[in-house]
Every structure is written in C-alpha cells, then in structure tokens.
Design an enzyme around this catalytic site. Structure first.
Site, PDB file in Angstrom:
ATOM      1  CG  ASP A  89      -1.889   1.009   1.182  1.00  0.00           C
ATOM      2  OD1 ASP A  89      -2.985   0.511   0.314  1.00  0.00           O
ATOM      3  OD2 ASP A  89      -1.945   2.037   1.704  1.00  0.00           O
ATOM      4  CG  HIS A 102      -7.124  12.935  -8.864  1.00  0.00           C
ATOM      5  ND1 HIS A 102      -7.519  11.912  -7.797  1.00  0.00           N
ATOM      6  CD2 HIS A 102      -8.155  13.883  -8.192  1.00  0.00           C
ATOM      7  CE1 HIS A 102      -8.114  11.905  -7.018  1.00  0.00           C
ATOM      8  NE2 HIS A 102      -8.824  13.283  -7.176  1.00  0.00           N
ATOM      9  CG  ASP A 106      -3.632   8.720 -12.324  1.00  0.00           C
ATOM     10  OD1 ASP A 106      -4.157   8.220 -11.393  1.00  0.00           O
ATOM     11  OD2 ASP A 106      -4.592   9.024 -13.175  1.00  0.00           O
ATOM     12  CD  GLU A 132      -4.679   3.911  -1.778  1.00  0.00           C
ATOM     13  OE1 GLU A 132      -4.928   4.204  -0.718  1.00  0.00           O
ATOM     14  OE2 GLU A 132      -5.361   3.710  -2.824  1.00  0.00           O
TER      15      GLU A 132
END
Length: 238
Positions: A89, A102, A106, A132
């Site tokens: 994670d 965002h 990405d 993620e």
C-alpha cells in the site's frame, strides 16, 4: 485458405467497438489480412490481454490476480513448496492526490508499479488490486528469500523520485505485509489474503515504510483450514 462462408460470417461481426478499445489502449493490431482467420485470432488474443491488465500500470488486474492466487493455493497444497503473498500500500497516498492532483497521483502509481516489477522475478505475479494497492504472488519462495525481496521492494520505492512537472520531484514510501501459504494444507485465497492483510496493518501501525512478514515457521493452520483438510480426507476415504 479461408472458406468463403467463414469470411462472410467474419465480415458480419460487429468489431468496431473492439477495434476502438484496442486502439485507445495502444494495442498493436494484427499484421494480417483483415477478417482473415489469423487476423481474427490476433484480435481475440489482444482483447484477452487487455481484459487481464490494469490500464494505468500494465500490471495484472484484480480479476486475473484472484484467479492466479487460487491456482497457487492449489499448487502449494499439492506440491508442498513454499509460496509468499505480499500486499503493498502506498503510504499517505490521499495526501499526494489532495496536494498535487490526481494526474500526479497516477504518475506515482505508475512509477511504484515499475519499481515493484524491477524488484521481483519474471515468474512472480505482480498486480494492482486497488487504487494505491498492489499484491504479489511469489511461488517457490523460502522464508529467507521472501524477507529479502520484500525489503528490496521497499527500498526501491523509497528511493524513487517522481517527476510530476513541479519544481521538486515527489518521493513516496510503501508499507508491505506478507504471509506464506501453509504447505500440504488445503487453504483458500481468502484465508491467505487475510493473513497478509494482518501483516500490512501491523506495518502501518508500526509507522509505515516497512515490511512485516508472518513467519513461515510460526504460521498456524486455522480452524477453517483444518476443516477443509478434514473434509478432503473424508472424501478421499469414501
């Protein structure tokens, strides 16, 4: 040579959407005569590949990963070879999205995916299973090797500098949890994943940017797994 009837049938197929999807994904179209048998097979192969991959990273997607995980559980039960499941994670990923957007998020996901792929063997299955979140199946992986691999992945990601078009590149870390499938025991993908998730929660609770692996020697066969094993034994004796 293609049969005239099969050519007529092929031309009757509505392939416009399929071709559009492949082109949008940047997939290579077959280098063959359109609607020929070789061309149609190439289109099918490309669609299968597209359906099994994560669009952002090119890694195996969640659906394909779960199928691979089920196969590995069965293989370990039959062969007795050690296998490790790692769940990963990205730490504080929401803050990356909130503070940098965002698109930057990405890009961080893509770079983390690339770093993970460079740290494992070709035989290992690396997947993006959530926003993620990543997971890795490492077949035939002894305890000592698993610890080394998990730490190598963590170090590679911690060393990343991700250029997102800002004055300073971004850096990030990951938390890793891992568990070994019980050998010679009929288990399930869910039970194996739950074990790895518990170690991931421990890594986060201990401060993140660390790898916590369940000891292979200390792994306990759960009541559910004992029940599955007993059920299999009964079936074999009937």
């Amino acid at each position: 040579m293609n049969h005239p009837t099969s050519l007529i049938a092929a031309h009757a197929l509505r392939l416009d959407l399929a071709l559009q999807l492949l082109q949008q994904a940047g997939a290579m179209l077959p280098d063959a005569e359109p609607y020929s048998e070789a061309w149609l097979q190439g289109i099918l192969d490309a669609l299968c590949d597209l359906s099994s991959k994560d669009a952002l990273t090119g890694l195996v997607n969640r659906r394909s990963f779960e199928m691979a995980l089920g196969r590995e559980v069965d293989r370990v039960a039959r062969s007795g070879e050690p296998a490790l499941l790692l769940v990963l994670d990205i730490d504080h990923f929401k803050a990356i999205n909130d503070n940098h957007g965002h698109l930057a998020g990405d890009q961080v996901i893509r770079e983390v995916a690339r770093a993970i792929g460079q740290a494992v063997r070709p035989m290992d299955t690396v997947a993006r299973v959530g926003g993620e979140e990543f997971a890795i199946i490492l077949p035939n992986c002894p305890t000592s090797v698993g610890v080394i691999v998990a730490e190598r992945i963590r170090e590679r990601v911690a060393a990343l500098t991700v250029d997102v078009g800002e004055p300073a590149p971004l850096t990030t870390t990951i938390s890793i949890g891992g568990a070994f499938a019980p050998q010679w025991v009929r288990s399930s993908s869910l039970l194996w994943t739950e074990r790895a998730d518990r170690q991931l929660y421990r890594a986060k609770a201990e401060g993140r940017n660390r790898a916590c692996l369940e000891s292979h020697i200390d792994s306990l066969v759960s009541a559910e797994e004992k029940g599955m094993l007993f059920a299999v034994t009964q079936q074999d004796s009937e």
